[in-house]
Design a protein around this motif. Structure first.
Motif, mmCIF file in Angstrom:
data_model
loop_
_atom_site.group_PDB
_atom_site.id
_atom_site.type_symbol
_atom_site.label_atom_id
_atom_site.label_comp_id
_atom_site.label_asym_id
_atom_site.label_seq_id
_atom_site.Cartn_x
_atom_site.Cartn_y
_atom_site.Cartn_z
ATOM 1 N N ASP B 92 20.290 -1.264 3.044
ATOM 2 C CA ASP B 92 21.251 -0.315 3.276
ATOM 3 C C ASP B 92 22.909 -0.866 3.403
ATOM 4 N N LEU B 93 22.815 -2.379 3.639
ATOM 5 C CA LEU B 93 24.225 -2.807 3.858
ATOM 6 C C LEU B 93 24.902 -3.229 2.333
ATOM 7 N N GLY B 94 23.729 -3.086 1.405
ATOM 8 C CA GLY B 94 24.483 -3.504 0.091
ATOM 9 C C GLY B 94 24.283 -5.045 -0.300
ATOM 10 N N GLU B 95 23.463 -5.576 0.554
ATOM 11 C CA GLU B 95 22.892 -7.025 0.170
ATOM 12 C C GLU B 95 21.804 -6.973 -0.590
ATOM 13 N N ARG B 96 21.908 -7.776 -1.663
ATOM 14 C CA ARG B 96 20.866 -7.685 -2.909
ATOM 15 C C ARG B 96 19.843 -9.023 -2.655
ATOM 16 N N PHE B 97 18.609 -8.756 -2.982
ATOM 17 C CA PHE B 97 17.619 -9.878 -2.916
ATOM 18 C C PHE B 97 16.943 -10.089 -4.277
ATOM 19 N N ASN B 98 16.322 -11.102 -4.229
ATOM 20 C CA ASN B 98 15.647 -11.537 -5.425
ATOM 21 C C ASN B 98 14.176 -11.730 -4.961
ATOM 22 N N MET B 99 13.336 -10.580 -5.281
ATOM 23 C CA MET B 99 12.132 -10.100 -4.496
ATOM 24 C C MET B 99 10.882 -10.569 -5.408
ATOM 25 N N ALA B 100 9.553 -10.681 -4.805
ATOM 26 C CA ALA B 100 8.362 -10.546 -5.187
ATOM 27 C C ALA B 100 7.691 -9.515 -4.422
ATOM 28 N N ALA B 101 6.653 -8.694 -5.215
ATOM 29 C CA ALA B 101 6.080 -7.531 -4.368
ATOM 30 C C ALA B 101 4.490 -7.885 -4.687
ATOM 31 N N TRP B 102 3.567 -7.740 -3.782
ATOM 32 C CA TRP B 102 2.401 -7.629 -4.036
ATOM 33 C C TRP B 102 1.831 -6.149 -3.940
ATOM 34 N N ILE B 103 1.413 -5.774 -5.132
ATOM 35 C CA ILE B 103 0.897 -4.199 -5.057
ATOM 36 C C ILE B 103 -0.486 -4.055 -5.378
ATOM 37 N N HIS B 104 -0.859 -3.305 -4.403
ATOM 38 C CA HIS B 104 -2.125 -2.959 -4.563
ATOM 39 C C HIS B 104 -2.813 -1.809 -3.912
ATOM 40 N N LYS B 105 -3.615 -0.998 -4.541
ATOM 41 C CA LYS B 105 -4.027 0.252 -4.227
ATOM 42 C C LYS B 105 -2.907 1.380 -3.902
ATOM 43 N N GLY B 106 -1.956 1.331 -4.625
ATOM 44 C CA GLY B 106 -0.783 2.401 -4.696
ATOM 45 C C GLY B 106 0.184 1.984 -3.512
ATOM 46 N N THR B 107 0.198 0.654 -2.977
ATOM 47 C CA THR B 107 1.419 0.334 -2.171
ATOM 48 C C THR B 107 1.767 -1.031 -2.349
ATOM 49 N N ILE B 108 2.864 -1.324 -1.870
ATOM 50 C CA ILE B 108 3.380 -2.725 -1.837
ATOM 51 C C ILE B 108 2.958 -3.209 -0.341
ATOM 52 N N LYS B 109 1.910 -4.147 -0.627
ATOM 53 C CA LYS B 109 1.220 -4.444 0.778
ATOM 54 C C LYS B 109 2.120 -5.712 1.274
ATOM 55 N N ALA B 110 2.821 -6.347 0.518
ATOM 56 C CA ALA B 110 3.653 -7.353 0.775
ATOM 57 C C ALA B 110 4.829 -7.717 0.251
ATOM 58 N N SER B 111 5.877 -8.160 0.583
ATOM 59 C CA SER B 111 6.835 -8.539 -0.309
ATOM 60 C C SER B 111 7.683 -9.853 0.285
#
Lengths: 542, 542
Positions: B92-111
């Motif tokens: 929301d502050l306009g800061e950008r991040f280089n991310m990885a997401a763990w996607i399982h059963k319809g949601t991002i369980k962790a990032s």
């Protein structure tokens, strides 16, 4: 109350990589500051010893011993004056720092490490430097000075830190490149800072062109109440005295010189002149030559070149073809005569016919298209380069930002050249600059300004056959390139969806051309080049 | 002991900016991993959704809603498999991040947010991203997985942090570009890491060319004792299964596929092929054309182009002049025939004469010099561009790194082209690559390899008239450009001082040409382009 202390703002033009030369410039300026103003202190721009931006020269280990030596020379030669200079330093672990030193009586009495390392727009300082964390405050003649470097002043923390460490005045060393609104931004930013810390700030900027950047100087001193008390000139080297007076429990800047600051078209014209002058002179070219087409872009480029370098350094070539209007030839000849530049005419018909005949077997059965237009432009480019090779003068490219944006120019054709003065100047501004230049003295034939723009690459062609009107085009470019607006956001502002999508598509697919274009002069908040780094291979759309 | 868990290394080729396409690639790979390997987890490269490096596309606010949507689509469509993907995020502050997401059963369980942001060599991540500080460990089927992104694994801290947070296996998402020794470096670095943390690491790299970079894939899994247990192929897309087994108090990688890793010339040849293939195909060109001179550079370029794209996509043009030797014409024709490419001959004599006559009045009294040589090269460039304009095929430039270094090439002449495959290949390596290619099947006429190299721009000219022997030249270039050695240091290694100084002077003054050159393929540790950013205007010397 003690006596006043005189700080001179050393607005010089350090040349990138010219360490010995920069030492000489510093010593000369310091001596002059002493003679002329009885200066106590002279403050120079950021990275004075190496010039800015030095880019990957900073990665060369061989650089740092040379800088050490240069600092030694300054210590040896400057005795009666305090000299504050900027330079790069490498420590034993191989970490590099962007530094400022307070040199007095043969030694570095104090030094400061830049804390805020800009890594956006044209800046890559985090590629090179490790940031500092400490303030640097030093007392001299009863006044405590805090040193800061450029970006440090754009955020509150290093300023407050210096104040808390006892600084009564801030000395700020800068290498701040020109863009349209930059000078006002600097003043507004420093006014916020003095509002926060209630201390005067002396802002010293470098001046001069370096590749695609122009540094406009315009150093100034601002009182603790936010008034610009002293203003150095823009776009020229200058030494300007700032008198500081110790008051009961503070230090204040006295009223001093108030050089005129440029506005509007004059400001941009001066930036372009300085950019051309320094690119040509620092790179040692004997002059420039350009294709003069009878159109507005080459007409303005010629005017800038002559104003920057003098008529004797400039050569113009008209290269007419069957589509070149008589008025184009007349107007080109007329401007060349008015501006007293060497002028030649080389019709391209014979070369065109030779290419046409040689390509005929391979083009059999294929209809005319952009190929034949590009061929004309490339013959002209080849002629200009042959002249350049023979007499050593550098070719100036004449493309403007509107063309560069949508790829309305021929790679290896009219894009040929070592430097591209109008690369960041949108077409609508080209017209305004031409009118501005003519208001000083009429050099561009009026008809060049009033006739509809045309590349004259086929019969009766005008730019608006294939492009929106330039006022619309330039606004779409501004919104998309500078403001990063999405097509949808631009359309919602009232632009025609088809035109918006076409222009943006053209901008996106022209990246490969821009990548091979000559450097130009950044005048907007987002120029093409290191200021806007886009992949060529990209399927991104919004 | 629990059952084994199968992790698939999703070595795909995400296309920069092609968010929808990348979602499709991810889903297809995940489905295949499920079908083929009964995979529990599939891990993709860094920045999977956007491709890497996206450069200033990351500055567009319009990007982030599209990424959100793409993540939503992955959540919706992937149900039976855990999917680990990389992407950019803006808060929301306009800061950008280089991310990885763990996607399982319809949601991002962790990032996870990348912690080490490389900002050296070709990388500019601090221009875009704010670094993370937290580990991300998630348990699945009794195993605790720690996520890390690329550069995180090159330093000890994020690895140790993940271990301390309980990670039993590290999943590392990468976009690691090729250079000669890179694959060995990666393995050696990961061996140091597992030596420190005693945990296996699964290293997933992307594959494919993106402008001047080639990503070589070569994903692998390394055991907690430092053995490469599973090796994916290099230079091609691949899904490779890694079986993890829970042991008493640890997790270990089981022995799996061991794809062959390329070495020596083969490795570089494969990188060049992939780079050419992807630049041409991702940018939608119907094919390429090039000037075939009878010399070694264009001969090798032709071989690479045909091997990458197929003979039907490649066109060669011989453009002889009075200085072109008969053996050049014979050898060019012979290679074109052997490689079964479309081949034309266009003599440049008529164009040259037309230019000569048109320029005669301006050149009166001046003797022949480089101008006339450059003119030949520019006529050839103009012919190639005319053919390219007419049939849509992209021109390949044929300059090698030795020439690019010392400016032994003509701007807008033989430097013409959209892509420059040999830009980072020194001449001595050009010869080695030609021999290597001929060892597979003889396509380059032997005489092209054995005759003395010549630009054939004047009678009896050979390259060594004006340059040191290529083995000497290439070594000086390597020491100066890649190793940043000073001239003095190079001379101390036994090179002739005059030659060293001449070569370095030529490298320094040729920056303006390189700035307008086509992108090429980085194969060394320091390529020209974003990997080496030098000012044009510079008086630096050592």
């Amino acid at each position: 109350m003690t006596e006043a202390v005189t700080v001179v703002m050393g607005q010089i033009d350090p040349v990138v990589g010219d360490i010995d030369g920069n030492v000489h410039r510093i010593i000369k300026a310091a001596e002059q500051a002493k003679d002329q103003f009885h200066a106590d202190i002279i403050v120079f721009p950021e990275m004075t010893l190496l010039g800015y931006p030095p880019e990957d020269l900073l990665l060369r280990n061989g650089l740092y011993p040379q800088i050490e030596q240069a600092l030694g020379k300054l210590c040896d030669e400057l005795n009666d004056i305090v000299c504050v200079v900027g330079y790069p330093m490498m420590d034993d672990l191989g970490e590099r720092f962007n530094m400022a030193a307070w040199i007095h009586k043969g030694t570095i009495k104090a030094s400061y490490i830049k804390q805020n390392l800009p890594n956006y727009s044209v800046f890559d300082e985090q590629r090179y430097f490790t940031e500092g964390h400490q303030p640097c405050v030093i007392e001299y003649k009863g006044i405590r000075f805090g040193l800061l470097i450029c970006e440090d002043i754009w955020k509150i923390s290093p300023c407050t830190q210096a104040k808390e460490a006892g600084a009564e005045v801030i000395l700020n060393l800068n290498a701040s490149p020109f863009s349209e609104e930059k000078h006002q931004d600097r003043i507004a930013t420093l006014q916020r800072r003095v509002d926060e810390i209630k201390r005067p700030i002396i802002y010293v900027n470098q001046v001069g062109g370096q590749d695609d950047l122009v540094f406009d100087g315009g150093s100034f001193a601002i009182s603790s109440t936010g008034e610009v008390m002293v203003q150095s000139p823009q776009f020229e080297k200058a030494l300007t005295a700032v008198k500081l007076e110790k008051q009961v429990d503070s230090v204040e800047v006295m009223q001093g010189e108030q050089a005129q600051i440029f506005h509007g078209e004059a400001r941009i014209y001066e930036a372009l002149k300085l950019g051309v002058y320094d690119y040509v002179s620092k790179n040692g070219f004997p002059g420039v030559l350009l294709g003069l087409s009878g159109g507005i872009d080459s007409a303005l480029t010629l005017a800038i070149a002559v104003d920057a370098l003098g008529a004797d350094k400039v050569e113009a070539v008209m290269m007419p073809f069957r589509y070149t209007a008589d008025i184009s030839k007349e107007d080109a000849a007329k401007q060349a005569e008015t501006m007293q530049v060497s002028y030649h005419t080389v019709p391209i018909e014979p070369m065109y016919e030779a290419f046409e005949q040689s390509l005929a077997p391979l083009f059999a059965g294929k209809s005319e298209d952009l190929t034949e237009e590009n061929l004309q432009a490339r013959i002209r480019g080849t002629l200009l380069m042959a002249l350049s090779n023979k007499n050593g003068k550098m070719v100036l490219a004449t493309s403007n930002k509107s063309e560069v944006s949508v790829g309305y120019s021929t790679l290896y054709g009219d894009m040929v050249g070592g430097f591209s003065p109008l690369k960041d100047v949108p077409k609508t501004l080209v017209y305004r600059l031409a009118k501005y230049r003519n208001s000083l003295s009429p050099v561009i034939p009026e008809r060049v300004i009033t006739r509809p723009p045309s590349a004259e690459l086929r019969p009766d062609q005008v730019d608006q056959d294939s492009l929106p009107d330039y006022d619309v085009l330039d606004e779409i470019i501004r919104l998309f390139v500078k403001q990063d607006k999405t097509p949808q956001q631009i359309i919602e502002l009232g632009f025609d969806p088809e035109e918006v999508n076409k222009v943006i598509r053209l901008i996106n697919v022209s990246e490969y051309k821009r990548r091979q274009s000559a450097p130009g002069i950044k005048i907007t908040q987002r120029a093409y080049g290191r200021d806007r780094r886009y992949p060529i291979t990209s399927r991104y759309s919004e």
